[in-house]
Write a protein that holds these residues in place. Structure first.
Motif, mmCIF file in Angstrom:
data_model
loop_
_atom_site.group_PDB
_atom_site.id
_atom_site.type_symbol
_atom_site.label_atom_id
_atom_site.label_comp_id
_atom_site.label_asym_id
_atom_site.label_seq_id
_atom_site.Cartn_x
_atom_site.Cartn_y
_atom_site.Cartn_z
ATOM 1 N N ILE A 2 56.718 -7.674 -46.312
ATOM 2 C CA ILE A 2 56.032 -8.880 -45.844
ATOM 3 C C ILE A 2 56.671 -10.121 -46.457
ATOM 4 C CG2 ILE A 2 53.817 -10.102 -45.752
ATOM 5 C CD1 ILE A 2 52.436 -7.369 -45.794
ATOM 6 N N ILE A 3 56.515 -10.295 -47.746
ATOM 7 C CA ILE A 3 57.109 -11.469 -48.410
ATOM 8 C C ILE A 3 58.622 -11.437 -48.304
ATOM 9 C CG2 ILE A 3 57.321 -12.710 -50.594
ATOM 10 C CD1 ILE A 3 54.546 -12.836 -49.299
ATOM 11 N N HIS A 4 59.211 -10.262 -48.357
ATOM 12 C CA HIS A 4 60.668 -10.133 -48.308
ATOM 13 C C HIS A 4 61.148 -9.660 -46.938
ATOM 14 C CE1 HIS A 4 60.758 -10.870 -52.583
ATOM 15 N NE2 HIS A 4 59.897 -9.874 -52.784
ATOM 16 N N ALA A 5 60.449 -10.080 -45.892
ATOM 17 C CA ALA A 5 60.877 -9.764 -44.532
ATOM 18 C C ALA A 5 62.249 -10.393 -44.263
ATOM 19 C CB ALA A 5 59.853 -10.288 -43.531
ATOM 20 N N PRO A 6 63.039 -9.830 -43.314
ATOM 21 C CA PRO A 6 64.412 -10.314 -43.070
ATOM 22 C C PRO A 6 64.517 -11.797 -42.708
ATOM 23 C CG PRO A 6 64.053 -8.194 -41.991
ATOM 24 C CD PRO A 6 62.723 -8.639 -42.513
ATOM 25 N N GLU A 21 60.506 -16.328 -40.065
ATOM 26 C CA GLU A 21 59.580 -16.212 -38.938
ATOM 27 C C GLU A 21 58.839 -14.874 -38.975
ATOM 28 O OE1 GLU A 21 62.691 -19.099 -38.170
ATOM 29 O OE2 GLU A 21 62.795 -16.951 -38.673
ATOM 30 N N LEU A 22 59.571 -13.807 -39.286
ATOM 31 C CA LEU A 22 58.938 -12.492 -39.370
ATOM 32 C C LEU A 22 58.009 -12.414 -40.576
ATOM 33 C CD1 LEU A 22 58.644 -9.663 -38.240
ATOM 34 C CD2 LEU A 22 60.672 -8.975 -39.545
ATOM 35 N N ARG A 23 58.424 -13.038 -41.676
ATOM 36 C CA ARG A 23 57.557 -13.079 -42.862
ATOM 37 C C ARG A 23 56.237 -13.756 -42.536
ATOM 38 N NH1 ARG A 23 59.739 -17.343 -46.503
ATOM 39 N NH2 ARG A 23 58.730 -18.545 -44.851
ATOM 40 N N ASP A 24 56.289 -14.895 -41.875
ATOM 41 C CA ASP A 24 55.063 -15.623 -41.553
ATOM 42 C C ASP A 24 54.189 -14.840 -40.574
ATOM 43 O OD1 ASP A 24 55.887 -17.606 -43.227
ATOM 44 O OD2 ASP A 24 56.375 -19.065 -41.667
#
Length: 583
Positions: A545-549, A552-555
């Motif tokens: 989650i926090i370290h999503a690629p 935009e994906l993290r949010d």
């Protein structure tokens, strides 16, 4: 107004059915649509058996033909025929804009309840927690309290005008035994504190002592003394009446201590002593009208034609019984609050009793008889077996609370004692213990027996209140690590099965609550919340989650997690459960 995906799908299906020469109504199609059993197959499913019968074709063929006539539009990502079913996959953007955005803004929760009930909303009374004074308030009573309070909150959220009421038993043989024992047998003074619990001990001692007198020369003398206790209380004069007033207050204080800790409040307190004499007069009046009959020295209702036996309402000594008081109270409730329905949360041992009471009300020509409903529940037992105040093998409610809080506090001290203050540890321990008790009492259907095991109720990895609380706390820690700044979430970024499963489950929230409102089965909400927490943990463990690629994906993933937290918090609140700031 809840967003209804089944209705939206039905709107797409109806024109396609017309092309297949099948006249249909949107409402009928909507009712036929089911949740798909597996999200790999689809989110929703339309069985084609009935359609095939109309067309005189194979159901698999009809499903294929119907699927070919349908277009996904902006609602769906895919439509496919699987055997005799047409399965529908909802777009992630549909879930995002129609469900998750509403959850994140708070608008989703006003779909159930916003402010005070409408003037025309049905007014329903939920009567629960009917403990006896002069007895111990124990763990078994807590099931009633937790069930009734959760039902009040859930029905209120479904836009009913709810009145919560309690009806403690402050007169009767149990009171006479307790006061008699204190006056004639007991040698120890009442303690300065916990006097309500002490009264429970006096009742247990009295029951045991009186058992030893059965068949002895003392038995008749003691019966006469017990009768005198009741006579003085009924006449509101004498030493036992004064003792009753004083000790009754001790019991009330004990009840209120437990209610306060559980954060349970009642709009109305009724008392058996308030309807004791008037209820007898009421029955006598209807006896004179010929509604009730006399048999073998007692007055009652002959209900044998309804397989309910004979209901005694006035004993040969002129006193009433529980049924007598419940009949009078039922009438009083409807008069006091102009109710449309009265729900009684009382254990299943009283099922026959309430069938008799409601039938008596019907014989009296009172329409309210049809608006009274008994919600039964099963017992709470210890691993060693059933509990009994009379036998004294119970866990007092206050003792249970103290043990649960102490156990949680000890664990928190080991894990956080170096960083947290003692006050923080105690406050958190109380919130966790309260959640464990309430969820433990509510997670199974009301007709299932509960066997109390503290370690299971506090298990952070099992189906427990603390497990759900911890899911919310975990999501809160994610929000502390990263604060959302995006003005619009790109929901199309969420394509994983676990992400879509979470979205679908969030959509179901209000429909589960609606089912609870219809069936009065609070365990349905517990099951839903537990499954939601499980789905989140699967998502959390497999999708960064926090370290999503990408940002935009993290949010998007953090917004999904936040929506889960908001629904869990809201659902737990409807169960009467708060969430600690940290665990």
């Amino acid at each position: 107004m809840m967003y209804n995906l089944k209705h939206e799908i039905a709107l797409l299906v109806a024109p396609a059915l017309e092309k297949l020469a099948i006249p249909s109504e949107v409402a009928a199609i909507e009712n036929a649509i089911l949740y798909a059993p597996n999200s790999e197959l689809g989110h929703f499913s339309l069985p084609c058996f009935a359609l095939a019968k109309l067309l005189r074709k194979n159901p698999n063929q009809v499903a294929t033909e119907l699927a070919n006539e349908l277009n996904e539009g902006n609602l769906l990502s895919e439509i496919k025929a699987v055997g005799p079913y047409v399965n529908f996959f909802i777009r992630n953007t549909t879930f995002g804009t129609q469900v998750l955005d509403a959850i994140l803004s708070g608008a989703h929760f006003t779909a159930g309840r916003a402010g005070k009930p409408d003037q025309d909303a049905p007014r329903v009374m939920v009567e629960f927690s009917q403990p006896n004074t002069h007895k111990q308030l124990h763990i078994g009573h807590l099931r009633n309290v937790c069930l009734g309070d959760a039902l009040v909150k859930l029905l209120w959220y479904t836009q009913l005008d709810i009145i919560s009421a309690t009806f403690p038993g402050d007169v009767g043989a149990h009171v006479a035994k307790c006061l008699w024992y204190i006056r004639y047998v007991n040698q120890e003074p009442a303690p300065e504190a916990n006097k309500g619990e002490w009264l429970g001990l006096m009742y247990t001692n009295a029951s045991r002592y009186l058992d030893t007198l059965q068949g002895s020369s003392e038995e008749e003398r003691v019966k006469s003394q017990l009768s005198e206790v009741l006579t003085q209380i009924e006449g509101k004069a004498g030493e036992f009446y004064e003792l009753w007033l004083e000790t009754r207050q001790w019991s009330i204080q004990q009840m209120q201590t437990v209610y306060d800790w559980l954060a349970v409040k009642f709009d109305k307190w009724y008392w058996e002593s308030e309807v004791d004499n008037s209820s007898v007069a009421l029955i006598e009046a209807y006896y004179q009208k010929g509604v009730f009959v006399q048999s073998e020295g007692v007055i009652g209702a002959d209900l044998t034609a309804f397989d309910l036996g004979f209901c005694v309402l006035i004993k040969s000594d002129g006193h009433g019984l529980y049924a007598t008081k419940d009949i009078a109270l039922a009438i009083k409730k409807f008069e006091d609050f102009q109710l449309t329905k009265s729900i009684y949360v009382v254990d299943l041992r009283q099922t026959h009793h309430f069938k008799q009471v409601f039938k008596c009300l019907d014989m009296m020509g009172l329409p309210l008889a049809n608006d009274c409903y008994h919600l039964p529940y099963n017992y709470v037992e210890l691993p060693s077996g059933p509990m009994s105040s009379r036998k004294g093998n119970i866990i007092p409610a206050t003792q249970l609370i103290q043990q649960m809080v102490a156990t949680v506090a000890a664990d928190l001290t080991v894990r956080h004692g170096a960083e947290w203050t003692a006050a923080d540890i105690h406050e958190t321990a109380e919130t966790i213990a309260r959640g464990a008790i309430k969820y433990g009492m509510l997670k199974v259907g009301s007709m299932q027996k509960i066997v109390f095991r503290m370690e299971e109720w506090l298990d952070l990895h099992g189906n427990s209140g603390p497990y759900l609380q911890y899911a919310v706390v975990r999501i809160g820690s994610l929000n502390k690590k990263h604060v959302l700044t995006a003005t619009a979430i790109e929901w199309e970024m969420l394509t994983g099965r676990a992400e879509l499963d979470l979205m679908l489950h969030l959509y179901k929230y209000h429909y589960v609550i609606a089912s609870v409102g219809q069936d009065y089965d609070v365990s349905l909400l517990c099951k839903y919340l537990f499954e939601l927490a499980q789905l989140f943990n699967s998502f959390y463990n497999n999708f960064p989650i926090i370290h999503a690629p990408t940002p935009e994906l993290r949010d998007a993933r953090l917004s999904l997690a936040t929506a889960v937290s908001l629904v869990l918090t809201h659902g737990l609140a409807l169960l009467g459960i708060d969430v600690p700031a940290r665990m």
